[in-house]
Design an enzyme around this catalytic site. Structure first.
Site, PDB file in Angstrom:
ATOM      1  N   LYS A 199      -6.915  -1.267  10.593  1.00 25.64           N
ATOM      2  CA  LYS A 199      -8.200  -1.681  11.175  1.00 25.64           C
ATOM      3  C   LYS A 199      -8.019  -2.373  12.517  1.00 25.64           C
ATOM      4  CE  LYS A 199      -7.474  -5.320   8.075  1.00 25.64           C
ATOM      5  NZ  LYS A 199      -6.979  -4.968   6.782  1.00 25.64           N
ATOM      6  N   VAL A 202       0.831  -1.205   0.000  1.00 23.35           N
ATOM      7  CA  VAL A 202       0.000   0.000   0.000  1.00 23.35           C
ATOM      8  C   VAL A 202       0.867   1.257   0.000  1.00 23.35           C
ATOM      9  CG1 VAL A 202      -1.737   1.308   1.275  1.00 23.35           C
ATOM     10  CG2 VAL A 202      -1.898  -1.190   1.160  1.00 23.35           C
ATOM     11  N   LYS A 257     -13.266  -4.839  11.325  1.00 23.93           N
ATOM     12  CA  LYS A 257     -14.018  -3.903  10.488  1.00 23.93           C
ATOM     13  C   LYS A 257     -15.433  -3.710  11.027  1.00 23.93           C
ATOM     14  CE  LYS A 257     -11.214  -5.150   6.491  1.00 23.93           C
ATOM     15  NZ  LYS A 257     -11.049  -6.146   5.407  1.00 23.93           N
ATOM     16  N   GLY A 265      -3.416 -16.312  -4.889  1.00 18.81           N
ATOM     17  CA  GLY A 265      -2.963 -15.112  -4.194  1.00 18.81           C
ATOM     18  C   GLY A 265      -4.065 -14.391  -3.437  1.00 18.81           C
ATOM     19  N   GLU A 310      -3.504 -15.522   2.248  1.00 13.89           N
ATOM     20  CA  GLU A 310      -2.116 -15.488   2.670  1.00 13.89           C
ATOM     21  C   GLU A 310      -1.669 -16.864   3.133  1.00 13.89           C
ATOM     22  OE1 GLU A 310      -1.151 -12.184   5.220  1.00 13.89           O
ATOM     23  OE2 GLU A 310      -2.840 -11.044   4.406  1.00 13.89           O
ATOM     24  N   GLY A 368      -6.033  -4.718  -1.739  1.00 13.88           N
ATOM     25  CA  GLY A 368      -5.107  -4.497  -2.847  1.00 13.88           C
ATOM     26  C   GLY A 368      -4.421  -3.159  -2.698  1.00 13.88           C
ATOM     27  N   GLU A 424     -10.417   5.923   6.333  1.00 12.62           N
ATOM     28  CA  GLU A 424     -11.278   5.348   5.292  1.00 12.62           C
ATOM     29  C   GLU A 424     -10.738   4.014   4.787  1.00 12.62           C
ATOM     30  OE1 GLU A 424     -14.323   6.954   3.646  1.00 12.62           O
ATOM     31  OE2 GLU A 424     -14.344   4.807   3.416  1.00 12.62           O
ATOM     32  N   ASP A 473     -10.229 -10.414  10.847  1.00  6.72           N
ATOM     33  CA  ASP A 473     -10.187  -9.218  10.000  1.00  6.72           C
ATOM     34  C   ASP A 473     -11.583  -8.597   9.883  1.00  6.72           C
ATOM     35  OD1 ASP A 473      -8.783  -7.638   7.635  1.00  6.72           O
ATOM     36  OD2 ASP A 473     -10.658  -8.418   6.827  1.00  6.72           O
TER      37      ASP A 473
END
Lengths: 441, 441
Positions: free
Chosen positions: B107, B15, B207, B189, B192, B309, B131, B203
């Site tokens: 997050k 990122v 969120k 892909g 992980e 991504g 965001e 995860d």
């Protein structure tokens, strides 16, 4: 708690009444979110005596003197839900110049003369918010004017008119013609007695102008938008789309593309188009709205929800009211209009589109060659062609055949010229259907 | 043009590198939108020498001294894309207390200890934007924290983890089991090497906490979220869902409901659930994310896009950077955390859910009565029941039968207790499948 933020309401129709109702119902929550209570200073209406049901508001707040209400010193925020160009424009320009913040749902005014409003806001130092003007309750303008400001939006494709979406969805589902589907929409309350603004695409074109302005940092007005309605979409067109695994939607499309070395231009248009049933917009049924946004880094995004109706529109109005009230308390204003890019808006002839063309032709050797020649002369490249004998014949017997052609992208003027020439071709008995194609068929 | 706004980047992985690339590529546009250029003051990384490809940035900007970089006077905005709880928390608290604005995609940290960050931001007077922490590029948090502030959100239902959505989509499409679908996701892909955080729902739970906090103006942390992953979803469950015209998705669900007179509580949970194929979330395939929001006035809204991504996440980060940079230039800060409602967070046993239960039973008279009795004892109301002989028998012959029951809404604890008791029932050979049901079957 701070002093109240005071609102002048202009208009008290379906949306206005719902705003009043929500201001009352949610008053404690709104005050907590803003840090100050909201109060209605007055409500300007055309006729005071009209029956508005049991609105939770002091009847003494109604007035017919909109301008007097706007000018009052104790009014901080003006909420306009009247619609139309005048007198709304004069009122809002007056309010903004006087330093009031404005929340409006008036898409026609923003598309016609948004610049005048933005200029007045810059002069007065207040905020101009208009989330409710496009796609009702869907939070769309704030994402465009804020969330995506770190990205480069390349294309916005939207279903932004519920009436036409209802009609086209019905035509797709039942095979009905336009007139029949319109009648059903009118009976069910999805179309107004005079449906012109919806079915001729004026409503969608105003919204397209607003979306394009925000997406491309360029002033785009209603006059810049190429507009075609759905009145000429036939049951045969819909059947033709279905046969291709597609459906027909009235789309607003705003796209940027290269315009010579180092420059870009935008095209902004509203017209019916075939899209594949697999496209996310294809499944947007009934009177729902959805807007598909493509950006360099974000990729594909879609925003979906109710585009009209009293409560959804009031939700968007109130979200804006909370924002401008907070800004006033903090003594700040939101980012002003962003029009720095000032891209050229292409005329429709320059817009890059794709056509689906269905022809009734004489079924004899050489037909495809003649037809292909027309496309070649206009430098239009054909993507696919499908040929079938009409009425189930075996082909090649001198009867009729149907030729279905989908082109690659070309300037719209070249495609239109191709169709005109096809009309004049001897071996073409009739041009059965011409539709633009979107969404990668 | 104003003085540059200077950024400290913490982290330069997928990122971070994309943020650096976009800052370079879009620099003119970003400067025009902000009213000042953006400059990178430094990039804190663990190892300076690592190969980062051809990043358009001066190599001298890399440093291993994150804290030193944060404390520099010429740093206005700190962009954190490191992830994890520590040292990210210490760094960001330090930055916020020093009055810097922070943009983060973290997050886990926000869900674990968002309060500490919000408090530090309030203390220092800078902005805290995040965001990118939920649903990648989809502009979702800003609509929740701004656009819908005039409305009352009742429920948020989201697909917020791309890995599990890819796996469940594959299981639905091919009939594969979990292990096989996970293998495919890893090869492509989408998962992980250690997929625990995704497939066990950690995860998504982080969120969910962030979404619930914003939607309900209440601090909700990761520990408040009931969490179940998808590792126990079987091919039989998926087949069972399909037979009901449904599919299985890993949903994050945050809902408010009455909690005694004049009070409300919220439940926040992540678990696999059956939803009808006609629900807008059902068609969210592959690794896409979508969040469905229900509000009193706005009705149903959906936000759809890429949830992960490098580029999509960087788009969200940069949108936030533009916002906080503008705020700094204007000398203002955005609305701070809104947690005034402070609603009670229910334990899972109190959450109102619906179950789909598939039982292998002895096919003889009285079975349904016995099973129905168990539901009645736990005050669980049955919505539909379907009984079919297993293996195509004619029924009533003492063989096996399958009983498929869908309940009405009940407290989750009562439903769980019902299932436990069914397990012990003589005539129940096995409980073939138990799934929660969402979206109005």
């Amino acid at each position: 708690m701070n002093q109240p933020v005071r609102l002048a309401m202009l208009g008290c129709g379906t949306v206005g009444a719902e705003v009043v109702r929500l201001l009352h119902e949610q008053s404690a929550d709104l005050a907590a979110r803003i840090g100050a209570p909201l109060e209605i200073a007055g409500i300007a209406v055309r006729r005071i005596g009209r029956d508005r049901g049991a609105l939770p508001v002091d009847p003494a707040l109604f007035t017919t003197d909109a301008l007097g209400l706007i000018k009052r010193d104790d009014v901080d925020v003006v909420v306009e839900v009247v619609g139309g160009i005048e007198p709304a424009r004069s009122w809002l320009v007056e309010a903004l110049r006087a330093g009031k913040s404005v929340v409006t749902a008036n898409k026609a005014l923003l598309a016609e003369d948004g610049g005048a409003l933005h200029d007045a806001a810059a002069e007065g130092g207040g905020d101009l918010y208009y989330e409710a003007s496009v796609a009702g309750a869907i939070p769309l303008l704030r994402p465009l004017r804020e969330s995506l400001h770190g990205d480069r939006i390349t294309r916005v494709t939207g279903i932004v008119n519920g009436t036409t979406n209802f009609i086209l969805s019905a035509m797709h589902a039942t095979g009905a013609g336009f007139a029949e589907a319109l009648e059903e929409a009118t009976e069910l309350g999805y179309a107004e007695a005079d449906p012109t603004a919806d079915v001729e695409g004026f409503d969608a074109a105003a919204k397209a102008a607003i979306l394009a302005s925000l997406a491309f940092h360029t002033r785009v007005g209603a006059a810049d938008v190429h507009r075609e309605g759905i009145t000429e979409v036939t049951a045969a067109d819909v059947a033709s789309a279905k046969a291709m695994g597609c459906t027909i939607k009235l789309l607003c499309i705003a796209a940027r593309s290269a315009d010579g070395p180092g420059r870009e231009a935008v095209s902004v248009r509203v017209h019916p188009a075939m899209i594949p049933l697999t496209h996310p917009l294809a499944s947007v049924g009934d009177a729902f709205n959805a807007v598909f946004v493509e950006a360099d880094a974000a990729g594909q995004l879609m925003f979906y929800g109710r585009g009209a109706g009293g409560a959804p529109t009031a939700s968007a109005v109130l979200g804006d009211v909370v924002a401008v009230a907070r800004n006033r308390l903090a003594g700040v204003r939101a980012a002003s209009e962003s029009a720095y890019a000032d891209l050229r808006v292409r005329p429709m002839g320059e817009a890059l589109t794709r056509y689906h063309i269905s022809l009734d032709v004489a079924d004899r050797p050489g037909v495809l060659e003649a037809v292909a020649g027309v496309f070649a002369r206009h430098h239009v490249s054909i993507a696919t062609v499908r040929q079938a004998p009409a009425g189930g014949g075996t082909g090649g017997d001198g009867g009729d055949a149907i030729l279905v052609i989908v082109t690659h992208v070309a300037p719209d003027a070249a495609l239109a010229a191709t169709v005109r020439e096809l009309h004049g071709l001897d071996i073409v008995r009739s041009v059965a259907s011409v539709l633009r194609v979107e969404g990668g068929i």
